[in-house]
Enzyme design. Structure first.
Site, PDB file in Angstrom:
ATOM      1  N   ASP A 114      -1.981   9.597  -3.344  1.00  0.00           N
ATOM      2  CA  ASP A 114      -0.565  10.131  -3.578  1.00  0.00           C
ATOM      3  C   ASP A 114      -0.551  11.221  -2.910  1.00  0.00           C
ATOM      4  OD1 ASP A 114       1.618  11.735  -4.634  1.00  0.00           O
ATOM      5  OD2 ASP A 114       1.487  10.340  -6.200  1.00  0.00           O
ATOM      6  N   LYS A 122      -4.873 -13.698  11.462  1.00  0.00           N
ATOM      7  CA  LYS A 122      -3.719 -14.139  10.684  1.00  0.00           C
ATOM      8  C   LYS A 122      -4.375 -14.935   9.601  1.00  0.00           C
ATOM      9  CE  LYS A 122       0.857 -16.456  10.685  1.00  0.00           C
ATOM     10  NZ  LYS A 122       1.554 -17.145  11.632  1.00  0.00           N
ATOM     11  N   LYS A 154       6.901  13.319 -13.413  1.00  0.00           N
ATOM     12  CA  LYS A 154       6.483  13.534 -12.201  1.00  0.00           C
ATOM     13  C   LYS A 154       6.475  15.037 -11.791  1.00  0.00           C
ATOM     14  CE  LYS A 154       7.680   8.902 -10.704  1.00  0.00           C
ATOM     15  NZ  LYS A 154       8.577   8.024 -10.099  1.00  0.00           N
ATOM     16  N   ASN A 192       8.651  -1.574   1.747  1.00  0.00           N
ATOM     17  CA  ASN A 192       9.654  -1.355   0.649  1.00  0.00           C
ATOM     18  C   ASN A 192      11.055  -1.280   1.326  1.00  0.00           C
ATOM     19  OD1 ASN A 192      10.349   1.317   0.953  1.00  0.00           O
ATOM     20  ND2 ASN A 192       8.180   1.490   0.260  1.00  0.00           N
ATOM     21  N   LYS A 210       2.593  16.126 -10.825  1.00  0.00           N
ATOM     22  CA  LYS A 210       2.582  16.237  -9.405  1.00  0.00           C
ATOM     23  C   LYS A 210       2.466  17.741  -9.116  1.00  0.00           C
ATOM     24  CE  LYS A 210       3.987  11.553  -8.314  1.00  0.00           C
ATOM     25  NZ  LYS A 210       4.209  10.809  -6.810  1.00  0.00           N
TER      26      LYS A 210
HETATM   27  O1  C5P Z   1       5.023   8.519  -8.162  1.00  0.00           O
HETATM   28  P1  C5P Z   1       6.215   8.062  -7.212  1.00  0.00           P
HETATM   29  O2  C5P Z   1       5.890   7.370  -6.284  1.00  0.00           O
HETATM   30  O3  C5P Z   1       7.333   7.605  -7.936  1.00  0.00           O
HETATM   31  O4  C5P Z   1       6.742   9.425  -6.841  1.00  0.00           O
HETATM   32  C1  C5P Z   1       7.492   9.757  -6.018  1.00  0.00           C
HETATM   33  C2  C5P Z   1       7.353  11.060  -4.925  1.00  0.00           C
HETATM   34  O5  C5P Z   1       5.850  11.021  -4.809  1.00  0.00           O
HETATM   35  C3  C5P Z   1       8.097  10.973  -3.833  1.00  0.00           C
HETATM   36  O6  C5P Z   1       8.347  12.415  -3.494  1.00  0.00           O
HETATM   37  C4  C5P Z   1       7.195  10.462  -2.774  1.00  0.00           C
HETATM   38  O7  C5P Z   1       7.381  10.640  -1.530  1.00  0.00           O
HETATM   39  C5  C5P Z   1       5.909  10.901  -3.225  1.00  0.00           C
HETATM   40  N1  C5P Z   1       4.749   9.779  -3.197  1.00  0.00           N
HETATM   41  C6  C5P Z   1       3.469  10.094  -2.351  1.00  0.00           C
HETATM   42  N2  C5P Z   1       2.637   9.374  -2.067  1.00  0.00           N
HETATM   43  C7  C5P Z   1       2.424   8.474  -2.764  1.00  0.00           C
HETATM   44  C8  C5P Z   1       3.559   8.054  -3.685  1.00  0.00           C
HETATM   45  C9  C5P Z   1       4.522   8.775  -3.859  1.00  0.00           C
HETATM   46  O8  C5P Z   1       3.985  11.254  -1.590  1.00  0.00           O
HETATM   47  N3  C5P Z   1       1.505   7.522  -2.706  1.00  0.00           N
END
Ligand code: C5P
Length: 404
Positions: free
Chosen positions: A305, A289, A336, A210, A340
């Site tokens: 996550d 590849k 979030k 990204n 979270k």
């Molecule tokens: O759910 P989202 O990706 O928008 O959440 C963003 C937050 O979660 C950020 O702090 C990002 O570093 C963390 N994140 C993570 N692992 C993931 C996706 C997001 O720690 N797989």
């Protein structure tokens, strides 16, 4: 935990009989988690060999005979690497060189090139310590904010009794911890920061990524370090230079990042998850590849996550998340925060226009929501300025939670 963990300390050893105690000092500092490099003056070799320090520290010992294969810039490189310099034993001669600002050997050059806390543990005969010349040097060095550890009083190697003994290594270690590293609102705290994007391999040459540059995460890591914290930066692939005095662990994928964060988190007080972790990875990573086809369907599976996992498993760690959103910033950020189980969430609008704010830009606009119901809106500013402000806010919230 010890506030010396991950601190980088240069131990300067001068030529005095107390030099043998510096070997114990080195061991004690290492036991507290500090990283130590040793620099010896030529006279120190008469009392203890560089090999002793090399074997104990596991690193090359810098001496005036040391020949760099690269640039001969050790005094500058070491001065930038270290959090502090401790000279033990510091002889009368060395104090005189330091007071005069001489740069005639590696240790004195390094002291001149450094802009970090410097402490000396004098060790010399009582008459040498009491001499007007030495005392004038001590006075001058104190005025320049050089910290003196001792000297101690008692029986000396020469058989006389009086002031001039070097303090015992364990006393020096606690003075280093309490006097050199007690500054800053996050002194003694360990903070893990994630930054950058992750790269999820599709085949040996392609990956999913990204637009995250890592700039915000690196700025947060640096601001935390400046506030006195021990900082571990777990970074996805970026083009950025590592912030000074921060331990950087480079990772590639989300799974690598989770693994490294989990390795570090058990001795951590605060976790700040700035990384733009890829939500998905390819279900299979092709060993060769992939060949061009008319259409190609990739199956993606969800990545762990990291933030939610850590917040769930370590409720004692103060967790801060970031939410990069293109729309409905407030609503998504608040969801979030709750889902979270975070203490703070920092939301920023990311626009499709890279010259604007958010990804790749040097600027950001932040909106912050706390689990305590607090809400802040910070106008557009440089990421470093915002990072410092954010670290202050995190520190305030963290301390409020830990004193109530
Ligand atoms: O759910 P989202 O990706 O928008 O959440 C963003 C937050 O979660 C950020 O702090 C990002 O570093 C963390 N994140 C993570 N692992 C993931 C996706 C997001 O720690 N797989």
């Amino acid at each position: 935990m010890s506030n010396l963990k991950y601190k980088t300390i240069l131990l300067g050893v001068c030529g005095g009989i107390a030099a043998y105690k510096s070997a114990y000092l080195l061991r004690e500092l290492q036991k507290q988690g500090a990283e130590v490099r040793v620099i010896m003056t030529r006279a120190a070799h008469d009392f203890i060999t560089p090999l002793t320090f090399q074997a104990l520290s596991g690193h090359v010992v810098y001496t005036d005979d040391y020949q760099s294969e690269q640039r001969g810039m050790e005094h500058i490189d070491l001065a930038r690497w270290a959090n502090a310099i401790v000279i033990a034993p510091a002889t009368a001669n060395f104090l005189a060189r330091l007071a005069q600002g001489r740069a005639e050997d590696l240790l004195s050059s390094l002291c001149l090139a450094a802009n970090i806390p410097l402490a000396v543990a004098p060790a010399m005969n009582r008459e040498m310590w009491a001499q007007a010349a030495t005392q004038a040097n001590v006075e001058l060095l104190r005025q320049r904010d050089i910290t003196f550890f001792g000297p101690d009083s008692g029986e000396q190697a020469c058989g006389e009794t009086g002031d001039g003994r070097m303090l015992e290594p364990d006393v020096i270690v606690s003075l280093i911890a309490n006097k050199l590293f007690s500054h800053g609102e996050l002194a003694g705290k360990t903070i893990v920061v994630t930054a950058g994007p992750t790269h999820e391999a599709i085949d040996p040459v392609r990956f999913i990524a990204n637009r995250s540059s890592g700039k915000m995460g690196y700025a947060v890591a640096q601001a935390a370090q400046e506030a006195g914290a021990n900082v571990i930066l777990v970074s996805g692939p970026t083009a950025l230079q590592a912030p000074a005095k921060v331990k950087v662990i480079n990772v590639v994928s989300a799974e690598n990042m989770l693994q490294q964060v989990q390795n570090e988190i058990s001795h951590c007080d605060i976790f700040i998850s700035v990384a733009a972790v890829s939500d998905y990875r390819a279900a299979t990573n092709a060993p060769q590849k992939l060949k061009k086809q008319e259409t190609l369907t990739l199956e993606l599976v969800k990545n762990p996550d990291i933030l939610a996992t850590i917040a769930e498993q370590h409720s004692d760690v103060f967790c801060v998340g970031f939410a990069a959103e293109t729309n409905n910033v407030k609503e998504y950020a608040l969801t979030k925060l709750q889902q979270k189980k975070l203490q703070l969430i920092v939301a920023n609008q990311v626009s499709a226009d890279a010259a604007s704010v958010g990804f790749e830009s040097d600027d950001n606009v932040l909106e912050i929501f706390g689990a305590d119901g607090s809400h802040y809106e910070w106008e557009r500013a440089n990421k470093s300025q915002l990072a410092r402000r954010l670290i202050s806010l995190i520190s305030e919230k963290y301390h409020a939670q830990h004193t109530s």
